[in-house]
Write an enzyme that holds these catalytic residues in place. Structure first.
Site, PDB file in Angstrom:
ATOM      1  CE  LYS A  35     -45.798  -8.686 -14.598  1.00 35.34           C
ATOM      2  NZ  LYS A  35     -47.640  -9.260 -15.518  1.00 35.34           N
ATOM      3  CE1 TYR A 264     -39.994 -17.369  18.487  1.00 33.51           C
ATOM      4  CE2 TYR A 264     -39.738 -17.468  15.852  1.00 33.51           C
ATOM      5  CZ  TYR A 264     -39.652 -17.331  17.264  1.00 33.51           C
ATOM      6  OH  TYR A 264     -38.262 -16.067  17.795  1.00 33.51           O
TER       7      TYR A 264
HETATM    8  C1  LIG Z   1     -46.856  -9.854 -16.455  1.00 35.34           C
HETATM    9  C2  LIG Z   1     -47.494  -9.677 -18.130  1.00 35.34           C
HETATM   10  C3  LIG Z   1     -46.594 -10.984 -19.273  1.00 35.34           C
HETATM   11  C4  LIG Z   1     -46.022 -12.098 -18.784  1.00 35.34           C
HETATM   12  O1  LIG Z   1     -46.991 -12.804 -18.503  1.00 35.34           O
HETATM   13  P1  LIG Z   1     -46.223 -14.643 -18.304  1.00 35.34           P
HETATM   14  O2  LIG Z   1     -47.092 -14.933 -18.490  1.00 35.34           O
HETATM   15  O3  LIG Z   1     -45.474 -14.371 -17.159  1.00 35.34           O
HETATM   16  O4  LIG Z   1     -45.405 -14.407 -19.127  1.00 35.34           O
HETATM   17  C5  LIG Z   1     -47.147 -10.807 -20.484  1.00 35.34           C
HETATM   18  N1  LIG Z   1     -47.809  -9.748 -20.840  1.00 35.34           N
HETATM   19  C6  LIG Z   1     -48.917  -8.494 -19.732  1.00 35.34           C
HETATM   20  C7  LIG Z   1     -49.254  -7.893 -20.683  1.00 35.34           C
HETATM   21  C8  LIG Z   1     -47.973  -9.009 -18.329  1.00 35.34           C
HETATM   22  O5  LIG Z   1     -48.458  -8.334 -17.440  1.00 35.34           O
END
Ligand SMILES: *Cc1c(COP(=O)(O)O)cnc(C)c1O
Length: 369
Positions: A35, A264
């Protein structure tokens, strides 16, 4: 903000991290969480590399991300980890994505669109069980009914159930108790399905923290996110390394007289005659403005402090030693003990996930094998 500002991504380390995770979870399938542009690493390239390195499934947050990956030719199951809208059910079916449901609202839509797009094929769905995160998912006592509804749909397969932890990264007893309670609740749901003769193919619950701390959470598959990208959220001896290095080059060097200020707001003034180097990367590229006067970069193996405010497109460092020239390479952060997404996250009071996903679009991703 320049063609010289890049995120260099070493796919051989991705492969290493996948192998290390698989050896920890001995035999469980591996889902790579891609993601948010693969935590900033580039969703298509990381999807292709993951498939090449024999990943079992890919996890995305949105239908749009899933469609993008599927269109690039990826064949492995793509699981949409987050709740989607009814209006997206058509694309889920058309592109053979695997949804995770919290209730029965989308079932009639899947039925209808599977008929339209996939002929005799069936859509595989997961039921999410809310064991305490109180975000998505059916309550444990609702799962049996929902499972029966899925099984009554002629174009659907109940692929599995899953849950997500709230505190698997917490070292204190509150976090441990909460996680163990979540695992217990999840097991009760699994057993309830079994005693009602409902068999599923794939059960999963572990995120990165659970992969490293809770063997009893592995089930059939684990979901690797931040550990995959080289930043284990709990202490571990596992040989996991970051593989994104954000780099640039010095674009201009100038002399500065004692007492002159930089950038700045005049937040820093030279306490002696010195030199500064300008680097074409700024907060628009994901380098937080909170790192103003509060970060270092590495040039020719020496560390130089950021001086003054970080601008939208520019960062300024003081060159008070060594020999630095225009076009010399600059490491902003990467696979470095001092300068990495974890230490940067600590500086700006966040987690490495946020540092990585914020690396902006105009930072060119460069891949090596
Ligand atoms: C983002 C996510 C993960 C991964 O989480 P990490 O802490 O980065 O390993 C696993 N399961 C779900 C449902 C997620 O949304």
């Amino acid at each position: 903000m320049s063609i010289y500002t890049i995120a260099e991504i070493d796919l051989s380390i991705l492969k290493n991290n996948m192998n290390v995770i698989s050896s920890i979870t001995h035999g469980a399938k591996l889902l790579n969480v891609l993601k948010a542009n693969a935590y900033g690493h580039g969703i298509i390239e990381i999807a292709k590399a993951s498939e090449k390195f024999k990943v079992d499934a890919i996890g995305v947050a949105t239908v749009e991300e899933g469609v993008k990956i599927r269109k690039s030719g990826i064949k492995v199951p793509i699981i949409v980890l987050f709740q989607h809208f009814k209006s997206e059910a058509e694309e889920v079916c058309k592109y053979n994505l695997t949804p995770i449901i919290s209730n029965d609202e989308c079932l009639p839509y899947y039925e209808k669109y599977m008929e339209r797009y996939r002929g005799s094929l069936k859509i595989h769905v997961y039921i999410k069980v809310d064991t305490g995160l109180n975000r998505m998912g059916a309550k444990p006592e609702e799962v049996l009914d929902l499972a029966k509804k899925v099984l009554s749909c002629k174009n659907l397969v109940l692929e599995g159930i899953n849950t997500h932890f709230a505190a698997a990264d917490m070292k204190d007893s509150a976090g441990k108790d909460f996680t163990r309670e979540q695992i217990k609740t999840f097991n009760e749901v699994i057993n309830n399905l079994k005693s009602n003769k409902i068999e599923v193919n794939t059960i999963h619950s572990a995120n990165s923290a659970a992969i490293l701390s809770y063997e009893e959470s592995f089930f059939d598959m684990v979901r690797a996110g931040i550990t995959l990208y080289g930043y284990p959220p709990v202490n571990t001896n596992a040989d996991i390394k970051p593989f994104m290095e954000v780099k640039s080059k010095v674009v201009l060097i100038k002399k500065l007289k004692k007492g002159e200020s930089v950038s700045y707001g005049m937040t820093w003034k030279a306490d002696k005659d010195t030199k500064i180097a300008l680097i074409p990367i700024g907060y628009a590229d994901g380098i937080s403005r909170k790192l103003s006067n509060n970060w270092e970069v590495k040039i020719n193996n020496k560390y130089y402090p950021v001086r003054g405010r970080i601008c939208m497109d520019l960062t300024i460092v003081e060159i008070f030693k060594g020999n630095v020239n225009v076009e010399d390479d600059v490491l902003i952060f990467g696979n470095d003990k001092k300068l990495n997404a974890e230490t940067m996250a600590k500086r700006i009071e966040t987690i490495p996930h946020e540092v990585l996903v914020r690396i902006g679009e105009r930072v060119r991703r460069v891949y090596k094998d």
